[in-house]
Enzyme design. Sequence first.
Site, PDB file in Angstrom:
ATOM      1  N   TYR A 127      -3.170  13.810  -2.701  1.00 29.70           N
ATOM      2  CA  TYR A 127      -2.442  13.082  -3.739  1.00 29.70           C
ATOM      3  C   TYR A 127      -2.030  14.020  -4.875  1.00 29.70           C
ATOM      4  O   TYR A 127      -0.885  13.996  -5.336  1.00 29.70           O
ATOM      5  CB  TYR A 127      -3.320  11.955  -4.269  1.00 29.70           C
ATOM      6  CG  TYR A 127      -2.642  11.005  -5.223  1.00 29.70           C
ATOM      7  CD1 TYR A 127      -1.657  10.114  -4.776  1.00 29.70           C
ATOM      8  CD2 TYR A 127      -2.998  10.961  -6.566  1.00 29.70           C
ATOM      9  CE1 TYR A 127      -1.050   9.228  -5.639  1.00 29.70           C
ATOM     10  CE2 TYR A 127      -2.391  10.076  -7.441  1.00 29.70           C
ATOM     11  CZ  TYR A 127      -1.422   9.212  -6.976  1.00 29.70           C
ATOM     12  OH  TYR A 127      -0.818   8.336  -7.840  1.00 29.70           O
ATOM     13  N   VAL A 154      10.698   4.376   2.056  1.00 32.14           N
ATOM     14  CA  VAL A 154      11.144   5.577   1.339  1.00 32.14           C
ATOM     15  C   VAL A 154      10.748   6.863   2.046  1.00 32.14           C
ATOM     16  O   VAL A 154      11.325   7.930   1.773  1.00 32.14           O
ATOM     17  CB  VAL A 154      10.602   5.598  -0.106  1.00 32.14           C
ATOM     18  CG1 VAL A 154      11.164   4.452  -0.919  1.00 32.14           C
ATOM     19  CG2 VAL A 154       9.076   5.600  -0.128  1.00 32.14           C
ATOM     20  N   ASN A 187       8.981   5.563  -7.843  1.00 28.05           N
ATOM     21  CA  ASN A 187       7.649   5.062  -8.167  1.00 28.05           C
ATOM     22  C   ASN A 187       6.759   4.870  -6.950  1.00 28.05           C
ATOM     23  O   ASN A 187       5.534   4.918  -7.061  1.00 28.05           O
ATOM     24  CB  ASN A 187       7.787   3.732  -8.911  1.00 28.05           C
ATOM     25  CG  ASN A 187       6.465   3.014  -9.056  1.00 28.05           C
ATOM     26  OD1 ASN A 187       5.598   3.413  -9.833  1.00 28.05           O
ATOM     27  ND2 ASN A 187       6.282   1.945  -8.281  1.00 28.05           N
ATOM     28  N   SER A 216       7.513  -3.783  -6.098  1.00 25.52           N
ATOM     29  CA  SER A 216       6.978  -5.128  -5.910  1.00 25.52           C
ATOM     30  C   SER A 216       5.669  -5.393  -6.632  1.00 25.52           C
ATOM     31  O   SER A 216       5.304  -6.546  -6.844  1.00 25.52           O
ATOM     32  CB  SER A 216       6.787  -5.411  -4.411  1.00 25.52           C
ATOM     33  OG  SER A 216       5.802  -4.558  -3.856  1.00 25.52           O
ATOM     34  N   ARG A 217       4.943  -4.334  -7.017  1.00 28.37           N
ATOM     35  CA  ARG A 217       3.622  -4.545  -7.617  1.00 28.37           C
ATOM     36  C   ARG A 217       3.343  -3.496  -8.691  1.00 28.37           C
ATOM     37  O   ARG A 217       4.024  -2.476  -8.790  1.00 28.37           O
ATOM     38  CB  ARG A 217       2.520  -4.475  -6.560  1.00 28.37           C
ATOM     39  CG  ARG A 217       2.592  -5.532  -5.487  1.00 28.37           C
ATOM     40  CD  ARG A 217       1.352  -5.530  -4.608  1.00 28.37           C
ATOM     41  NE  ARG A 217       1.132  -4.241  -3.974  1.00 28.37           N
ATOM     42  CZ  ARG A 217       0.015  -3.904  -3.332  1.00 28.37           C
ATOM     43  NH1 ARG A 217      -0.993  -4.750  -3.274  1.00 28.37           N
ATOM     44  NH2 ARG A 217      -0.102  -2.723  -2.756  1.00 28.37           N
ATOM     45  N   GLY A 260       9.104   1.090  -4.666  1.00 27.29           N
ATOM     46  CA  GLY A 260       7.772   0.504  -4.839  1.00 27.29           C
ATOM     47  C   GLY A 260       7.753  -0.482  -5.980  1.00 27.29           C
ATOM     48  O   GLY A 260       6.817  -0.527  -6.778  1.00 27.29           O
ATOM     49  N   SER A 311       1.346  11.530 -11.767  1.00 27.25           N
ATOM     50  CA  SER A 311      -0.036  11.106 -12.007  1.00 27.25           C
ATOM     51  C   SER A 311      -0.798  12.168 -12.788  1.00 27.25           C
ATOM     52  O   SER A 311      -0.504  13.368 -12.704  1.00 27.25           O
ATOM     53  CB  SER A 311      -0.741  10.868 -10.666  1.00 27.25           C
ATOM     54  OG  SER A 311      -2.120  10.642 -10.839  1.00 27.25           O
ATOM     55  N   ILE A 370      -4.526   3.267 -15.009  1.00 31.20           N
ATOM     56  CA  ILE A 370      -3.754   2.077 -15.369  1.00 31.20           C
ATOM     57  C   ILE A 370      -4.271   0.898 -14.551  1.00 31.20           C
ATOM     58  O   ILE A 370      -4.550   1.040 -13.360  1.00 31.20           O
ATOM     59  CB  ILE A 370      -2.248   2.286 -15.089  1.00 31.20           C
ATOM     60  CG1 ILE A 370      -1.739   3.569 -15.775  1.00 31.20           C
ATOM     61  CG2 ILE A 370      -1.448   1.077 -15.552  1.00 31.20           C
ATOM     62  CD1 ILE A 370      -1.827   3.580 -17.284  1.00 31.20           C
ATOM     63  N   LYS A 407       1.907  14.925  -6.052  1.00 28.89           N
ATOM     64  CA  LYS A 407       2.408  14.663  -7.401  1.00 28.89           C
ATOM     65  C   LYS A 407       2.730  15.957  -8.153  1.00 28.89           C
ATOM     66  O   LYS A 407       3.709  16.027  -8.909  1.00 28.89           O
ATOM     67  CB  LYS A 407       1.394  13.829  -8.175  1.00 28.89           C
ATOM     68  CG  LYS A 407       1.159  12.434  -7.599  1.00 28.89           C
ATOM     69  CD  LYS A 407       2.436  11.611  -7.562  1.00 28.89           C
ATOM     70  CE  LYS A 407       2.178  10.171  -7.142  1.00 28.89           C
ATOM     71  NZ  LYS A 407       3.408   9.361  -7.148  1.00 28.89           N
TER      72      LYS A 407
END
Length: 241
Positions: free
Chosen positions: A152, A60, A87, A10-11, A8, A139, A185, A156
Amino acid sequence: MKYALVTGGSRGIGRAVSLKLAEQGFYVLINYRSNHEEAKKVLVEIEEQDGKGELLPFDVSSADEVSDVLGGWMSKNDQHIDVLVNNAGITADNLMVFMTNDEWNKVITTNQNSFFYVTRQVLEGMIVNKFGRIINVVSLSGQKGHPGQVNYSASKGAVMAATKSLAMEVGKKKVTVNCVAPGFIKTEMTEHIDEKMWKKMIPLNRFGEAKEVAGVVGFLASEDASYITGETIAVNGGMYS
Protein backbone atom coordinates in the site's frame (compact mmCIF):
# COMPACT_ATOMS: atom_id res chain seq x y z
CA MET A 1 -21.59 22.70 -16.81
CA LYS A 2 -18.26 21.34 -15.61
CA TYR A 3 -17.81 17.60 -15.16
CA ALA A 4 -16.04 15.86 -12.29
CA LEU A 5 -15.18 12.16 -12.09
CA VAL A 6 -14.67 10.57 -8.68
CA THR A 7 -13.29 7.04 -8.76
CA GLY A 8 -14.34 4.85 -5.87
CA GLY A 9 -17.15 7.31 -5.27
CA SER A 10 -19.67 5.03 -3.61
CA ARG A 11 -18.37 5.01 -0.02
CA GLY A 12 -16.17 6.74 2.55
CA ILE A 13 -13.98 9.54 1.27
CA GLY A 14 -15.24 9.05 -2.29
CA ARG A 15 -18.82 9.58 -1.21
CA ALA A 16 -17.93 12.74 0.72
CA VAL A 17 -15.93 14.08 -2.24
CA SER A 18 -18.80 13.38 -4.65
CA LEU A 19 -21.21 15.31 -2.43
CA LYS A 20 -18.77 18.20 -2.01
CA LEU A 21 -18.12 18.62 -5.73
CA ALA A 22 -21.84 18.46 -6.48
CA GLU A 23 -22.35 21.18 -3.87
CA GLN A 24 -19.78 23.27 -5.76
CA GLY A 25 -21.80 22.96 -8.94
CA PHE A 26 -20.05 20.11 -10.75
CA TYR A 27 -21.91 17.39 -12.61
CA VAL A 28 -20.46 14.38 -10.80
CA LEU A 29 -19.70 11.04 -12.40
CA ILE A 30 -19.71 8.53 -9.55
CA ASN A 31 -17.44 5.63 -10.41
CA TYR A 32 -17.61 2.29 -8.64
CA ARG A 33 -16.80 -1.32 -9.48
CA SER A 34 -19.53 -3.48 -7.92
CA ASN A 35 -21.34 -1.71 -5.05
CA HIS A 36 -24.28 -0.41 -7.05
CA GLU A 37 -26.60 0.09 -4.07
CA GLU A 38 -24.18 2.38 -2.21
CA ALA A 39 -23.35 4.31 -5.37
CA LYS A 40 -27.05 4.83 -6.05
CA LYS A 41 -27.50 6.20 -2.53
CA VAL A 42 -24.79 8.79 -3.20
CA LEU A 43 -26.51 9.88 -6.41
CA VAL A 44 -29.83 10.19 -4.58
CA GLU A 45 -28.15 12.37 -1.92
CA ILE A 46 -26.70 14.59 -4.64
CA GLU A 47 -30.07 14.97 -6.34
CA GLU A 48 -31.82 15.69 -3.03
CA GLN A 49 -29.43 18.64 -2.66
CA ASP A 50 -30.36 19.87 -6.16
CA GLY A 51 -27.08 18.60 -7.59
CA LYS A 52 -26.57 16.62 -10.78
CA GLY A 53 -24.65 13.48 -11.61
CA GLU A 54 -24.77 9.92 -12.82
CA LEU A 55 -23.30 6.51 -12.10
CA LEU A 56 -20.38 5.27 -14.17
CA PRO A 57 -19.38 1.74 -13.16
CA PHE A 58 -16.06 0.35 -14.37
CA ASP A 59 -12.96 -1.32 -12.94
CA VAL A 60 -10.24 1.33 -12.65
CA SER A 61 -7.58 -1.40 -12.65
CA SER A 62 -8.58 -2.53 -16.15
CA ALA A 63 -7.14 -0.50 -19.01
CA ASP A 64 -9.76 -1.92 -21.36
CA GLU A 65 -12.71 -1.00 -19.11
CA VAL A 66 -11.37 2.50 -18.57
CA SER A 67 -11.06 2.97 -22.32
CA ASP A 68 -14.39 1.38 -23.19
CA VAL A 69 -16.59 2.83 -20.45
CA LEU A 70 -15.00 6.18 -19.59
CA GLY A 71 -13.74 6.79 -23.11
CA GLY A 72 -17.12 5.71 -24.45
CA TRP A 73 -18.96 8.13 -22.15
CA MET A 74 -16.75 11.01 -23.28
CA SER A 75 -17.29 10.21 -26.96
CA LYS A 76 -21.02 9.60 -26.65
CA ASN A 77 -21.63 12.83 -24.73
CA ASP A 78 -19.00 14.87 -26.59
CA GLN A 79 -17.68 16.08 -23.24
CA HIS A 80 -14.40 16.15 -21.38
CA ILE A 81 -13.67 15.78 -17.68
CA ASP A 82 -12.72 19.02 -15.91
CA VAL A 83 -11.92 17.54 -12.49
CA LEU A 84 -10.59 14.06 -11.86
CA VAL A 85 -10.35 12.68 -8.33
CA ASN A 86 -8.37 9.43 -8.31
CA ASN A 87 -9.76 8.05 -5.07
CA ALA A 88 -10.31 4.32 -5.69
CA GLY A 89 -7.99 2.14 -3.64
CA ILE A 90 -7.70 -1.08 -1.69
CA THR A 91 -5.52 -2.58 1.01
CA ALA A 92 -4.23 -6.13 1.45
CA ASP A 93 -2.14 -5.80 4.60
CA ASN A 94 0.52 -8.30 5.53
CA LEU A 95 4.11 -8.29 6.72
CA MET A 96 6.36 -8.40 3.66
CA VAL A 97 7.98 -11.66 4.71
CA PHE A 98 4.55 -13.31 4.45
CA MET A 99 3.12 -11.20 1.60
CA THR A 100 1.89 -13.15 -1.41
CA ASN A 101 2.32 -12.18 -5.04
CA ASP A 102 -1.44 -11.67 -5.25
CA GLU A 103 -1.50 -9.31 -2.24
CA TRP A 104 1.27 -7.25 -3.82
CA ASN A 105 -0.10 -7.26 -7.36
CA LYS A 106 -3.74 -6.44 -6.64
CA VAL A 107 -2.82 -3.41 -4.51
CA ILE A 108 -0.32 -2.07 -7.04
CA THR A 109 -2.75 -2.66 -9.91
CA THR A 110 -5.74 -1.04 -8.23
CA ASN A 111 -3.98 1.86 -6.52
CA GLN A 112 -1.11 2.68 -8.85
CA ASN A 113 -1.94 1.46 -12.34
CA SER A 114 -5.44 2.95 -12.13
CA PHE A 115 -3.88 6.40 -11.70
CA PHE A 116 -2.20 5.93 -15.08
CA TYR A 117 -5.17 4.40 -16.91
CA VAL A 118 -7.80 6.90 -15.76
CA THR A 119 -5.64 10.02 -15.85
CA ARG A 120 -4.34 9.24 -19.33
CA GLN A 121 -7.92 8.85 -20.56
CA VAL A 122 -9.00 12.35 -19.47
CA LEU A 123 -5.74 14.23 -19.89
CA GLU A 124 -6.01 15.11 -23.57
CA GLY A 125 -9.35 16.84 -23.06
CA MET A 126 -7.93 18.91 -20.22
CA ILE A 127 -4.91 19.93 -22.29
CA VAL A 128 -6.99 20.86 -25.34
CA ASN A 129 -9.39 22.93 -23.25
CA LYS A 130 -6.57 24.43 -21.18
CA PHE A 131 -8.17 23.64 -17.86
CA GLY A 132 -8.04 20.69 -15.54
CA ARG A 133 -7.78 19.62 -11.93
CA ILE A 134 -6.29 16.22 -11.15
CA ILE A 135 -6.47 15.33 -7.47
CA ASN A 136 -4.99 12.07 -6.25
CA VAL A 137 -6.08 10.70 -2.89
CA VAL A 138 -2.98 9.06 -1.44
CA SER A 139 -2.18 8.28 2.19
CA LEU A 140 -0.10 8.96 5.26
CA SER A 141 1.29 5.46 4.65
CA GLY A 142 2.86 6.70 1.43
CA GLN A 143 4.57 9.54 3.28
CA LYS A 144 5.89 7.88 6.43
CA GLY A 145 5.28 4.17 5.90
CA HIS A 146 3.38 1.74 8.10
CA PRO A 147 4.24 -1.82 9.11
CA GLY A 148 2.23 -4.40 7.22
CA GLN A 149 1.61 -2.02 4.33
CA VAL A 150 4.67 -2.28 2.11
CA ASN A 151 2.41 -2.81 -0.91
CA TYR A 152 0.00 0.00 0.00
CA SER A 153 2.80 2.43 0.89
CA ALA A 154 4.60 1.63 -2.37
CA SER A 155 1.48 2.28 -4.43
CA LYS A 156 0.67 5.60 -2.76
CA GLY A 157 4.29 6.78 -2.72
CA ALA A 158 4.53 6.09 -6.44
CA VAL A 159 1.44 8.19 -7.16
CA MET A 160 2.89 11.09 -5.14
CA ALA A 161 6.09 10.95 -7.19
CA ALA A 162 4.15 10.69 -10.46
CA THR A 163 2.07 13.70 -9.42
CA LYS A 164 5.16 15.90 -9.29
CA SER A 165 6.28 14.84 -12.76
CA LEU A 166 2.86 15.18 -14.35
CA ALA A 167 2.41 18.63 -12.79
CA MET A 168 5.56 19.74 -14.62
CA GLU A 169 4.31 18.30 -17.91
CA VAL A 170 0.90 19.97 -18.00
CA GLY A 171 1.27 23.18 -15.99
CA LYS A 172 1.56 25.39 -19.06
CA LYS A 173 -1.84 24.13 -20.17
CA LYS A 174 -3.43 25.33 -16.92
CA VAL A 175 -3.86 21.81 -15.61
CA THR A 176 -2.94 21.32 -11.97
CA VAL A 177 -2.02 17.99 -10.39
CA ASN A 178 -2.02 17.53 -6.62
CA CYS A 179 -2.36 14.92 -3.90
CA VAL A 180 -4.38 14.81 -0.73
CA ALA A 181 -2.91 12.47 1.88
CA PRO A 182 -5.41 11.46 4.58
CA GLY A 183 -4.29 9.99 7.86
CA PHE A 184 -6.71 8.02 10.03
CA ILE A 185 -10.17 8.88 8.71
CA LYS A 186 -13.42 7.33 9.93
CA THR A 187 -14.43 5.16 6.97
CA GLU A 188 -15.08 1.52 6.21
CA MET A 189 -11.33 1.10 5.68
CA THR A 190 -10.53 2.01 9.30
CA GLU A 191 -13.41 0.23 11.04
CA HIS A 192 -11.08 -2.56 12.22
CA ILE A 193 -8.55 -0.12 13.76
CA ASP A 194 -8.50 0.56 17.50
CA GLU A 195 -9.24 4.31 17.51
CA LYS A 196 -8.71 4.66 21.24
CA MET A 197 -5.15 3.35 20.93
CA TRP A 198 -4.11 5.11 17.71
CA LYS A 199 -5.55 8.53 18.47
CA LYS A 200 -2.92 8.94 21.20
CA MET A 201 -0.37 9.33 18.39
CA ILE A 202 -2.36 12.11 16.72
CA PRO A 203 -1.82 15.67 18.01
CA LEU A 204 -5.50 16.53 17.48
CA ASN A 205 -6.36 13.39 19.47
CA ARG A 206 -9.03 12.03 17.13
CA PHE A 207 -9.65 10.36 13.81
CA GLY A 208 -10.66 12.64 10.96
CA GLU A 209 -13.98 12.78 9.15
CA ALA A 210 -14.39 12.07 5.44
CA LYS A 211 -15.93 15.52 4.92
CA GLU A 212 -12.68 17.10 6.18
CA VAL A 213 -10.77 15.39 3.38
CA ALA A 214 -13.49 16.32 0.91
CA GLY A 215 -13.12 19.97 1.91
CA VAL A 216 -9.48 19.97 0.83
CA VAL A 217 -10.33 18.18 -2.41
CA GLY A 218 -13.03 20.76 -3.07
CA PHE A 219 -10.54 23.57 -2.53
CA LEU A 220 -8.03 22.02 -4.94
CA ALA A 221 -10.80 21.68 -7.53
CA SER A 222 -11.69 25.36 -7.25
CA GLU A 223 -10.32 28.48 -8.91
CA ASP A 224 -8.85 29.50 -5.56
CA ALA A 225 -6.24 26.74 -5.95
CA SER A 226 -5.15 27.71 -9.47
CA TYR A 227 -1.55 28.43 -8.37
CA ILE A 228 -1.03 25.18 -6.46
CA THR A 229 0.38 22.18 -8.32
CA GLY A 230 2.69 19.25 -7.67
CA GLU A 231 1.84 19.34 -3.97
CA THR A 232 0.75 16.78 -1.41
CA ILE A 233 -1.54 18.21 1.27
CA ALA A 234 -1.73 16.12 4.43
CA VAL A 235 -5.04 15.77 6.27
CA ASN A 236 -3.91 13.78 9.26
CA GLY A 237 -4.41 15.78 12.45
CA GLY A 238 -0.70 16.59 12.66
CA MET A 239 0.58 12.99 12.59
CA TYR A 240 4.09 12.93 11.10
CA SER A 241 7.14 10.73 11.36
